[in-house]
Enzyme design. Sequence first.
Site, PDB file in Angstrom:
ATOM      1  N   GLY A 110     -41.272  12.482 -14.473  1.00  0.00           N
ATOM      2  CA  GLY A 110     -40.349  11.516 -13.862  1.00  0.00           C
ATOM      3  C   GLY A 110     -39.110  12.228 -13.945  1.00  0.00           C
ATOM      4  N   ASP A 111     -38.141  11.519 -13.537  1.00  0.00           N
ATOM      5  CA  ASP A 111     -36.676  11.929 -13.553  1.00  0.00           C
ATOM      6  C   ASP A 111     -36.221  13.230 -13.370  1.00  0.00           C
ATOM      7  OD1 ASP A 111     -36.149   9.246 -14.844  1.00  0.00           O
ATOM      8  OD2 ASP A 111     -36.964  10.165 -16.614  1.00  0.00           O
ATOM      9  N   HIS A 135     -33.555   6.091  -9.574  1.00  0.00           N
ATOM     10  CA  HIS A 135     -33.299   7.333  -8.882  1.00  0.00           C
ATOM     11  C   HIS A 135     -31.933   7.276  -8.732  1.00  0.00           C
ATOM     12  CE1 HIS A 135     -37.350   7.651  -6.373  1.00  0.00           C
ATOM     13  NE2 HIS A 135     -37.453   7.671  -7.774  1.00  0.00           N
ATOM     14  N   GLY A 182     -30.997   3.343 -20.226  1.00  0.00           N
ATOM     15  CA  GLY A 182     -30.001   4.215 -20.983  1.00  0.00           C
ATOM     16  C   GLY A 182     -30.472   4.823 -22.414  1.00  0.00           C
TER      17      GLY A 182
HETATM   18  P1  GDP Z   1     -35.306  10.707 -10.273  1.00  0.00           P
HETATM   19  O1  GDP Z   1     -35.847   9.553 -10.761  1.00  0.00           O
HETATM   20  O2  GDP Z   1     -36.344  11.701 -10.006  1.00  0.00           O
HETATM   21  O3  GDP Z   1     -34.422  10.439  -8.873  1.00  0.00           O
HETATM   22  O4  GDP Z   1     -34.381  11.348 -11.155  1.00  0.00           O
HETATM   23  P2  GDP Z   1     -33.009  10.409 -12.085  1.00  0.00           P
HETATM   24  O5  GDP Z   1     -32.257  10.188 -11.078  1.00  0.00           O
HETATM   25  O6  GDP Z   1     -33.547   9.650 -12.978  1.00  0.00           O
HETATM   26  O7  GDP Z   1     -32.487  11.788 -12.779  1.00  0.00           O
HETATM   27  C1  GDP Z   1     -31.939  12.865 -12.122  1.00  0.00           C
HETATM   28  C2  GDP Z   1     -30.542  12.956 -12.586  1.00  0.00           C
HETATM   29  O8  GDP Z   1     -30.165  14.337 -12.592  1.00  0.00           O
HETATM   30  C3  GDP Z   1     -29.650  12.236 -11.894  1.00  0.00           C
HETATM   31  O9  GDP Z   1     -28.417  11.767 -12.720  1.00  0.00           O
HETATM   32  C4  GDP Z   1     -29.201  13.094 -10.938  1.00  0.00           C
HETATM   33  O10 GDP Z   1     -27.567  12.782 -10.409  1.00  0.00           O
HETATM   34  C5  GDP Z   1     -28.834  14.412 -11.739  1.00  0.00           C
HETATM   35  N1  GDP Z   1     -29.279  15.611 -10.833  1.00  0.00           N
HETATM   36  C6  GDP Z   1     -30.248  15.841  -9.834  1.00  0.00           C
HETATM   37  N2  GDP Z   1     -29.935  17.160  -9.610  1.00  0.00           N
HETATM   38  C7  GDP Z   1     -29.197  17.815 -10.272  1.00  0.00           C
HETATM   39  C8  GDP Z   1     -28.842  18.969 -10.603  1.00  0.00           C
HETATM   40  O11 GDP Z   1     -29.021  20.125  -9.726  1.00  0.00           O
HETATM   41  N3  GDP Z   1     -28.021  19.369 -11.270  1.00  0.00           N
HETATM   42  C9  GDP Z   1     -27.251  18.318 -12.220  1.00  0.00           C
HETATM   43  N4  GDP Z   1     -26.314  18.558 -13.078  1.00  0.00           N
HETATM   44  N5  GDP Z   1     -27.587  17.056 -12.070  1.00  0.00           N
HETATM   45  C10 GDP Z   1     -28.512  16.656 -11.270  1.00  0.00           C
END
Ligand code: GDP
Length: 425
Positions: free
Chosen positions: A12-13, A41, A303
């Site tokens: 995840g994440d 997300h 967090g």
């Molecule tokens: P999800 O649940 O799979 O959508 O992932 P999350 O939102 O929990 O975590 C992804 C985090 O990485 C978020 O804070 C995004 O804004 C950030 N993010 C996504 N792609 C990139 C990237 O290519 N580079 C950076 N630096 N941050 C990214």
Amino acid sequence: MSNCAIVGINWGDEGKGRMVDLLTEHYDVVVRYQGGGNAGHTVINEHGTFALHLLPSGIFRNGVVNILGNGVALDPENLWTEIQSVMDQGVSITPENLKISDRASLLLPWHRDLDELEENRLRNKKFGSTKQGIAPFYSDKYQKKTILAGELFYPDEFKKHLLDLMEWKNLTLTNVYHAPAYTMNMLDQWIIEFCDKIKPFICDTGAFLKDAQREGKNILFEAQLGSLRDLDYGIFPYTTSSNTIAAYAPIGSGLPSANISDVVGVVKAYSTCVGEGPFVCELFGDEAEALRKAGFEYGAKTGRPRRVGPIDLVATRYGVEVQAATEIALTKLDVLSYMERIPVCTQYLLGGEPTDRFPFPAALDHAKPIIEYMPGWNCDISSIRNWNDLPTEAKDYVTFIEKAIDCPISYVSVGPERDSIIIRK
Ligand code: GDP
């Protein structure tokens, strides 16, 4: 018409929200098919920065219809709070662009209580639940002890059904956990404050999806969490309580006849994991702290600092297989720019033997990572938009992963913003 699922390959994440936000440009409908408000997300676009929990990530695109399918854990309180907060940031949410399946089961107020009571009972053996009531919700759903959202249109029957469930659940709350009982007055309040608010969005989304399919519309299926958290294929019992894999999308979305031609698996350029459970390639100490800080790895919902490690090719290959991914989006490559040399977990050592195969969950505690190092690129790549402009070391890192997982990497993400992407097809 093309249908696509965007799914997580790991724990995840991985950045699914950012990929859905990007790719919705080509889709008419976005459906969430499982999970609830227990993960987040993060989406950054022209409207601002959003941590979405239940709302599909297509909510920001004009003309896209967003659906919460029958497979989600529909928490009226969380959903209404989230709708209001996203609308406060200037995004329009109406029954035209958000539709909730009348067959989605309601997460009831006691599900969150039970999650917390059980985690407290477990003390140091806890699973690291986000306490959003997801596990109690899904177990009650399979016991047929929840209520379908569409029952709100039959208020007398709804109240009677809720009263029966409350009497049943009070037995557990009071006798097992010695917690206070619910009263119908408390539930009336919950109905007025939250259920009545989301009622205008509830409809027969199955019929809507079937029409969309007939009209040749493009449908995107959005997953929460990743392969290793799948109830049946993940690191049980450290999984979530639903099926996160693409094969479940037709069932949980409300379109069992969906043919999903494209499965975009999202992989992070390194590993992260939230909560308890085996995490073979985990880094500790200063090395972990540096990676956590560089990637800002703190949970969107809780967090909590995420556990971090190098990319795990054993777990990733397994994730690609169970998702039946047809292509990969590799995210957060920019985060690795500070590293002189980049660790990669290429195999596990299990019982003294190297293995490429992801082991049975109970064996994971005995597995050790085999780490190889690749040269770093040591420069800022976040403004690069063309594959050929990437430093050779970065290209080598991507192609090494691609070969190891045997799936084409079509997208390389170098920043959280919508346009920070390199498209390779
Ligand atoms: P999800 O649940 O799979 O959508 O992932 P999350 O939102 O929990 O975590 C992804 C985090 O990485 C978020 O804070 C995004 O804004 C950030 N993010 C996504 N792609 C990139 C990237 O290519 N580079 C950076 N630096 N941050 C990214």
